[in-house]
Design a protein around this motif. Structure first.
Motif, PDB file in Angstrom:
ATOM      1  N   SER A 448       0.829  -1.208   0.000  1.00  0.00           N
ATOM      2  CA  SER A 448       0.000   0.000   0.000  1.00  0.00           C
ATOM      3  C   SER A 448       0.862   1.257   0.000  1.00  0.00           C
ATOM      4  CB  SER A 448      -0.925   0.006   1.225  1.00  0.00           C
ATOM      5  OG  SER A 448      -1.906  -0.999   1.133  1.00  0.00           O
ATOM      6  N   ILE A 449       1.908   1.254   0.813  1.00  0.00           N
ATOM      7  CA  ILE A 449       2.815   2.402   0.834  1.00  0.00           C
ATOM      8  C   ILE A 449       3.495   2.561  -0.518  1.00  0.00           C
ATOM      9  CG2 ILE A 449       4.889   3.356   1.911  1.00  0.00           C
ATOM     10  CD1 ILE A 449       4.068   1.776   4.454  1.00  0.00           C
ATOM     11  N   ASP A 473      10.243   2.963   7.454  1.00  0.00           N
ATOM     12  CA  ASP A 473      10.811   3.912   6.488  1.00  0.00           C
ATOM     13  C   ASP A 473      10.039   5.228   6.509  1.00  0.00           C
ATOM     14  OD1 ASP A 473      12.807   4.529   4.702  1.00  0.00           O
ATOM     15  OD2 ASP A 473      12.326   2.921   3.304  1.00  0.00           O
ATOM     16  N   THR A 474      10.096   5.907   7.635  1.00  0.00           N
ATOM     17  CA  THR A 474       9.217   7.048   7.915  1.00  0.00           C
ATOM     18  C   THR A 474       9.211   8.089   6.803  1.00  0.00           C
ATOM     19  OG1 THR A 474       9.651   6.688  10.261  1.00  0.00           O
ATOM     20  CG2 THR A 474       8.673   8.801   9.620  1.00  0.00           C
ATOM     21  N   GLU A 475      10.378   8.468   6.321  1.00  0.00           N
ATOM     22  CA  GLU A 475      10.416   9.517   5.296  1.00  0.00           C
ATOM     23  C   GLU A 475       9.721   9.060   4.018  1.00  0.00           C
ATOM     24  OE1 GLU A 475      14.378  10.943   4.731  1.00  0.00           O
ATOM     25  OE2 GLU A 475      14.627  11.548   6.836  1.00  0.00           O
ATOM     26  N   VAL A 476       9.934   7.817   3.627  1.00  0.00           N
ATOM     27  CA  VAL A 476       9.288   7.285   2.425  1.00  0.00           C
ATOM     28  C   VAL A 476       7.773   7.203   2.631  1.00  0.00           C
ATOM     29  CG1 VAL A 476       9.070   5.250   0.934  1.00  0.00           C
ATOM     30  CG2 VAL A 476      11.328   6.030   1.684  1.00  0.00           C
ATOM     31  N   THR A 477       7.368   6.698   3.790  1.00  0.00           N
ATOM     32  CA  THR A 477       5.941   6.555   4.068  1.00  0.00           C
ATOM     33  C   THR A 477       5.240   7.908   4.098  1.00  0.00           C
ATOM     34  OG1 THR A 477       6.222   4.491   5.291  1.00  0.00           O
ATOM     35  CG2 THR A 477       4.273   5.783   5.795  1.00  0.00           C
ATOM     36  N   GLU A 478       5.840   8.890   4.745  1.00  0.00           N
ATOM     37  CA  GLU A 478       5.185  10.198   4.829  1.00  0.00           C
ATOM     38  C   GLU A 478       5.088  10.855   3.455  1.00  0.00           C
ATOM     39  OE1 GLU A 478       6.737  12.678   7.907  1.00  0.00           O
ATOM     40  OE2 GLU A 478       6.101  11.296   9.504  1.00  0.00           O
ATOM     41  N   ALA A 479       6.121  10.729   2.653  1.00  0.00           N
ATOM     42  CA  ALA A 479       6.050  11.272   1.291  1.00  0.00           C
ATOM     43  C   ALA A 479       4.967  10.560   0.483  1.00  0.00           C
ATOM     44  CB  ALA A 479       7.409  11.136   0.599  1.00  0.00           C
ATOM     45  N   GLU A 704      20.953   6.493   2.919  1.00  0.00           N
ATOM     46  CA  GLU A 704      21.269   6.748   4.320  1.00  0.00           C
ATOM     47  C   GLU A 704      19.981   7.044   5.081  1.00  0.00           C
ATOM     48  OE1 GLU A 704      23.088  10.503   6.406  1.00  0.00           O
ATOM     49  OE2 GLU A 704      24.749   9.167   5.863  1.00  0.00           O
ATOM     50  N   ARG A 705      19.702   6.235   6.060  1.00  0.00           N
ATOM     51  CA  ARG A 705      18.554   6.449   6.942  1.00  0.00           C
ATOM     52  C   ARG A 705      19.105   6.735   8.334  1.00  0.00           C
ATOM     53  NH1 ARG A 705      17.348   2.546   3.193  1.00  0.00           N
ATOM     54  NH2 ARG A 705      15.346   2.787   2.097  1.00  0.00           N
ATOM     55  N   ARG A 706      18.825   7.906   8.860  1.00  0.00           N
ATOM     56  CA  ARG A 706      19.486   8.381  10.070  1.00  0.00           C
ATOM     57  C   ARG A 706      18.464   8.766  11.132  1.00  0.00           C
ATOM     58  NH1 ARG A 706      24.645  10.621  11.182  1.00  0.00           N
ATOM     59  NH2 ARG A 706      25.161  10.182   8.993  1.00  0.00           N
ATOM     60  N   ALA A 707      18.704   8.324  12.350  1.00  0.00           N
ATOM     61  CA  ALA A 707      17.932   8.749  13.513  1.00  0.00           C
ATOM     62  C   ALA A 707      18.915   9.438  14.448  1.00  0.00           C
ATOM     63  CB  ALA A 707      17.270   7.552  14.189  1.00  0.00           C
ATOM     64  N   PRO A 708      18.888  10.752  14.533  1.00  0.00           N
ATOM     65  CA  PRO A 708      19.938  11.474  15.258  1.00  0.00           C
ATOM     66  C   PRO A 708      19.661  11.624  16.750  1.00  0.00           C
ATOM     67  CG  PRO A 708      18.486  13.029  14.156  1.00  0.00           C
ATOM     68  CD  PRO A 708      17.988  11.650  13.786  1.00  0.00           C
ATOM     69  N   ASN A 730      11.585   3.900  13.507  1.00  0.00           N
ATOM     70  CA  ASN A 730      11.002   3.372  12.262  1.00  0.00           C
ATOM     71  C   ASN A 730      11.682   3.955  11.029  1.00  0.00           C
ATOM     72  OD1 ASN A 730       9.211   1.877  13.744  1.00  0.00           O
ATOM     73  ND2 ASN A 730       7.417   3.130  13.295  1.00  0.00           N
ATOM     74  N   VAL A 731      12.245   5.143  11.169  1.00  0.00           N
ATOM     75  CA  VAL A 731      12.937   5.787  10.056  1.00  0.00           C
ATOM     76  C   VAL A 731      14.097   4.939   9.561  1.00  0.00           C
ATOM     77  CG1 VAL A 731      14.506   7.085  11.560  1.00  0.00           C
ATOM     78  CG2 VAL A 731      13.936   7.991   9.299  1.00  0.00           C
ATOM     79  N   LEU A 732      14.597   4.039  10.400  1.00  0.00           N
ATOM     80  CA  LEU A 732      15.765   3.225  10.046  1.00  0.00           C
ATOM     81  C   LEU A 732      15.410   1.944   9.298  1.00  0.00           C
ATOM     82  CD1 LEU A 732      17.642   3.467  13.478  1.00  0.00           C
ATOM     83  CD2 LEU A 732      18.119   4.795  11.400  1.00  0.00           C
ATOM     84  N   VAL A 733      14.135   1.579   9.275  1.00  0.00           N
ATOM     85  CA  VAL A 733      13.705   0.302   8.706  1.00  0.00           C
ATOM     86  C   VAL A 733      13.354   0.490   7.230  1.00  0.00           C
ATOM     87  CG1 VAL A 733      12.131  -1.655   8.922  1.00  0.00           C
ATOM     88  CG2 VAL A 733      12.772  -0.339  10.966  1.00  0.00           C
ATOM     89  N   PRO A 734      14.139  -0.044   6.305  1.00  0.00           N
ATOM     90  CA  PRO A 734      13.836   0.145   4.879  1.00  0.00           C
ATOM     91  C   PRO A 734      12.492  -0.484   4.510  1.00  0.00           C
ATOM     92  CG  PRO A 734      16.084  -0.648   5.192  1.00  0.00           C
ATOM     93  CD  PRO A 734      15.393  -0.793   6.504  1.00  0.00           C
ATOM     94  N   LEU A 735      11.741   0.184   3.669  1.00  0.00           N
ATOM     95  CA  LEU A 735      10.430  -0.313   3.261  1.00  0.00           C
ATOM     96  C   LEU A 735      10.533  -1.686   2.611  1.00  0.00           C
ATOM     97  CD1 LEU A 735       7.393   0.362   3.031  1.00  0.00           C
ATOM     98  CD2 LEU A 735       7.881   1.372   0.795  1.00  0.00           C
ATOM     99  N   GLU A 736      11.602  -1.916   1.870  1.00  0.00           N
ATOM    100  CA  GLU A 736      11.763  -3.181   1.162  1.00  0.00           C
ATOM    101  C   GLU A 736      12.415  -4.271   2.018  1.00  0.00           C
ATOM    102  OE1 GLU A 736      12.077  -0.242  -0.462  1.00  0.00           O
ATOM    103  OE2 GLU A 736      10.324  -0.587  -1.725  1.00  0.00           O
ATOM    104  N   SER A 737      12.766  -3.969   3.252  1.00  0.00           N
ATOM    105  CA  SER A 737      13.342  -4.979   4.146  1.00  0.00           C
ATOM    106  C   SER A 737      12.201  -5.684   4.868  1.00  0.00           C
ATOM    107  CB  SER A 737      14.289  -4.325   5.160  1.00  0.00           C
ATOM    108  OG  SER A 737      14.785  -5.289   6.075  1.00  0.00           O
TER     109      SER A 737
END
Length: 760
Positions: A448-449, A473-479, A704-708, A730-737
């Motif tokens: 769905s994402i 994959d927070t950034e991908v999901t939000e976009a 690069e997926r970063r949680a600072p 969640n930002v660190l978890v790739p959508l395709e993983s």
């Protein structure tokens, strides 16, 4: 006295850290429960509400799916269940004036904790195209907007209908009926992110994707293995069952990368002895490396096969298929590889084997620690192999026990919330309603994402939950969500998903479990199914938070009438007026629900659904028997200088709902951006306790997926492993993983490197 919600987000820059605790519950749990309840509800409302939680004439806790016995305690709830109830029954309110004062851009900067603390949403709200703020909208206009957008789609498959596990059986049945009458199987749900791996493995091996044990089985077991699960925080009422099992002579093996207080000692707050001393639960703690569970169970199977008389040969002969291929694979298991994969010692595994061989009745319980890896499905298949070898399915005191984490997530799937429905279910649905359901499979959560990201989907409808906060994959999901033309959320309270919208967005406020539900035919109740396939009623007892709320069944029924119009012969208005009519139809479509209303009336505590493997050792698989399986042993390989991260909850958290900023069992207070790292690993990276680091995940796409800005906490984790809270990670978890077969996000095995934080 009820307190006001926080005006601003609390500062979390300096979490306080003390040593982890070694016991769960007790007097601190009682004190914390009463404080939170009083802050949200006040004393009188607290008593009125909590004394109805999980009672036969009350409402089902909106928290976890752990079952109740026939005899209920007057306080049949746990600390985290009380928090869930308090947040729903709160006297705080989110009114149109709140939305006027807080533009969406402002809401997007707020933490999930702050959003959730504001209270119950009181009116339907619309974010118009180009608008900066949500504004009030009538129910009629809201449904007209949904109809306008859905009718404008080039295909019904451009719509997504997501379901949270809190949704009742009645609402879930109506939602899947509407989606299929509209023309799509795009019915992703929260199960896709948690126990989809369990369902996939169990359906293949025993023929039904549900657990096979009851509470009574736990009480009768000789051995209970709890793998990849933290009941002290995520399913606290399970501790009472483990305590009772221990009192009856059971032994418990805990398999976990982290020591968890609830599995060390349980101080039962319902008994004086429990509060003062408590009961030790775990007999053997196997501190496994993340993702090493398949290797562990494979070696145990090899050792069972090598022990004379250990295999239940009669059961294997009469009730199973594929034994020879499985046995060949198991006998090839290698000690050295297993020790590397698990991080365990030979003596620890041999001690576990002794306990296994001494047990005539064994149960294996598990949760996300087993289901959210690439190799989760073969891992759970190996658990089934382990139980089949000694005839531990379909025997009292034995079986599989996947512990579900949301109060009706299992029931929603039973009701047909599934993107890959069985043809027999669709045939029955079509026959009952005179429709033609689509047969092509729909999208799960990850697909769905991807569909939103790629422009294949344009309307997103969520029945509860916090989709943006729960997904990877927070950034991908939000976009992706911002690509939608319309996003719709049926909600009781605010969360991150309301601040990440499509071109237009609707918030549809609904009744909660605690709210009294009155429709045209009178007072209503809904039903739920717990983790052990028991179905029972739930009746709210509080006046609704606002006169402008609609129930979930009413929202679906009115949406269906607006979208389908006169072309639908389904009696949507009748379903809204009387939920018993919905249950009449469920009884004719869903096996096991025959005479649904009559059985509820005759059994105030509910009834058990049929389960072939449990009830009669009948396995509805393709072979007609329980299937042994053989798969290569997998475990995560971590490059030098990297750690394997698992995401997890704090004790002040339920799924993505954040009740507070503490995790007292782990010794964390006033902050959530912490990463738990073994002291020797931290020393190798030059990271002192209290240092700040960025977490950077590594994946094959090179992104690069970063949680600072995470505070390093030296903690007794398995070597080479780390842990941190979601949704922050969640930002660190790739959508395709994702897990093979189930497509569940692999949130429990994320390869990360630690880099010095810019804020250090």
């Amino acid at each position: 006295m009820v307190s006001k919600p926080p005006a601003g987000d609390p500062v979390q820059d300096a979490p306080q850290v003390t040593p982890p605790q070694h016991a769960a519950a007790g007097l601190p749990a009682i004190g914390h429960t009463l404080r939170i309840a009083q802050e949200q509800m006040g004393l009188r409302r607290t008593a009125r509400t909590l004394l109805k939680v999980n009672q036969k004439d009350g409402f089902d806790c909106p928290g976890c799916a752990w079952p109740e016995g026939d005899k209920r305690h007057v306080a049949e709830f746990c600390e985290n269940g009380a928090k869930a109830v308090a947040e729903e029954a709160t006297l705080r309110r989110v009114t149109p004036e709140f939305f006027a004062a807080h533009p969406v851009a402002d809401l997007a900067t707020r933490s999930g904790y702050w959003l959730g603390q504001q209270g119950r949403i009181t009116q339907p709200m619309l974010l118009p195209e180009g608008g900066e703020r949500y504004e009030p909208v009538s129910w009629e206009r809201a449904f007209a907007i949904i109809a306008e957008e859905l009718r404008a789609l080039a295909s019904p498959d451009e719509a997504l209908f997501y379901t949270s596990g809190r949704t009742s059986n009645e609402a879930a049945f109506l939602l899947q009926l509407f989606a299929r009458e509209f023309g799509t199987n795009n019915l992703p749900d929260c199960s896709n992110m948690c126990h989809e791996s369990s369902g996939s493995a169990l359906t293949e091996t025993i023929g039904i994707g549900k657990g096979s044990v009851s509470l009574e089985d736990l009480h009768r077991a000789d051995l209970i293995i709890v793998a990849g699960q933290n009941p002290g925080t995520n399913h606290p009422r399970m501790l009472s069952a483990l305590e009772k099992a221990k009192a009856s002579g059971a032994r418990i093996i805990s398999v976990n990368p982290l020591p968890e207080a609830g599995l060390e000692r349980f101080k039962n707050p319902q008994t004086p002895q429990g509060m003062l001393k408590g009961a030790a639960l775990t007999d053997l703690f196997l501190q496994i490396r993340i993702g090493g569970d398949q290797a562990l169970f494979r070696l145990l199977n090899k050792l069972v096969l090598e022990t004379a008389g250990a295999v239940d040969e009669e059961f294997v002969r009469d009730h199973t298929h594929g034994y020879e291929e499985f046995a060949a694979a198991a006998k090839a298991a290698d000690w050295d590889e297993t020790l590397v994969a698990t991080g365990l010692t030979r003596s620890e595994i041999e001690r576990a084997l002794e306990m296994v061989l001494a047990s005539e009745r064994t149960i294996v319980c598990w949760a996300m620690g087993l289901t959210q890896h690439k190799h989760s499905v073969p891992t759970i298949r190996e658990v089934v192999n382990f139980l089949l070898l000694r005839g531990n399915i379909g025997r009292p005191g034995a079986g599989v026990c996947p512990v579900r984490g949301h109060s009706n997530v299992q029931g929603d799937r039973t009701m047909g919330i599934f993107e890959r429905p069985a043809p027999a279910f669709l045939d029955a649905l079509d026959k009952e309603f005179g429709i033609v359901s689509p047969r092509r499979h729909g999208f799960d959560v990850v697909r769905s994402i991807q569909a939103l990201r790629d422009g294949e989907a344009k309307v997103f409808f969520a029945m509860g939950g916090n989709f943006v906060g729960a997904t990877p994959d927070t950034e991908v999901t939000e976009a992706a969500m911002r690509n939608a033309r319309l996003t719709v959320h049926v909600s009781t309270k605010l969360n991150r998903s309301h601040a990440v919208t499509g071109t237009r967005a609707l918030i549809l406020p609904t009744l909660g479990r605690t709210d009294k539900d009155v429709q045209k035919s009178g007072r209503q109740f809904v039903t739920v199914e717990d983790s052990m396939s028991l179905v029972h009623a739930s009746r709210g007892n509080l006046p609704p938070a606002s006169p402008h709320l609609l129930s979930e069944p009413a929202i679906v029924a009115r949406m269906a009438r607006a979208v389908l119009g006169g072309g639908s012969a389904t009696p949507w208005e009748e379903f809204e007026a009387d939920y018993a009519r919905i249950r009449d139809r469920i009884a004719r479509v869903v096996p096991g629900f025959e005479d649904f209303n009559a059985r509820l009336a005759a059994n105030p505590g509910g009834f058990a659904l049929p389960h072939g493997p449990r009830d009669e050792r009948r396995f509805p698989t393709k072979t007609g028997k329980a299937n042994f399986t053989a798969a290569p042993v997998e475990y995560p390989r971590v490059p030098e200088g990297r750690l394997l991260l698992q995401t997890l909850r704090s004790h002040d958290q339920y799924n993505t709902t954040i009740y507070g900023l503490d995790d007292r069992y782990r010794g964390i207070r006033n902050g959530r951006r912490v990463v738990l790292v073994h002291p020797e690993d931290a020393a190798a990276f030059g990271l002192a306790d209290g240092a700040y680091t960025d977490l950077v995940s590594e994946w094959t796409d090179g992104t690069e997926r970063r949680a600072p800005g995470f505070r390093v906490v030296h903690y007794p984790t398995s070597r080479g492993c780390a842990a941190a809270y979601y949704p922050e990670t969640n930002v660190l978890v790739p959508l395709e993983s994702t897990a093979d077969v189930s497509n569940t996000p692999a949130s429990k095995s994320v390869i990360v490197r630690l880099e010095q934080s810019a804020s250090a």
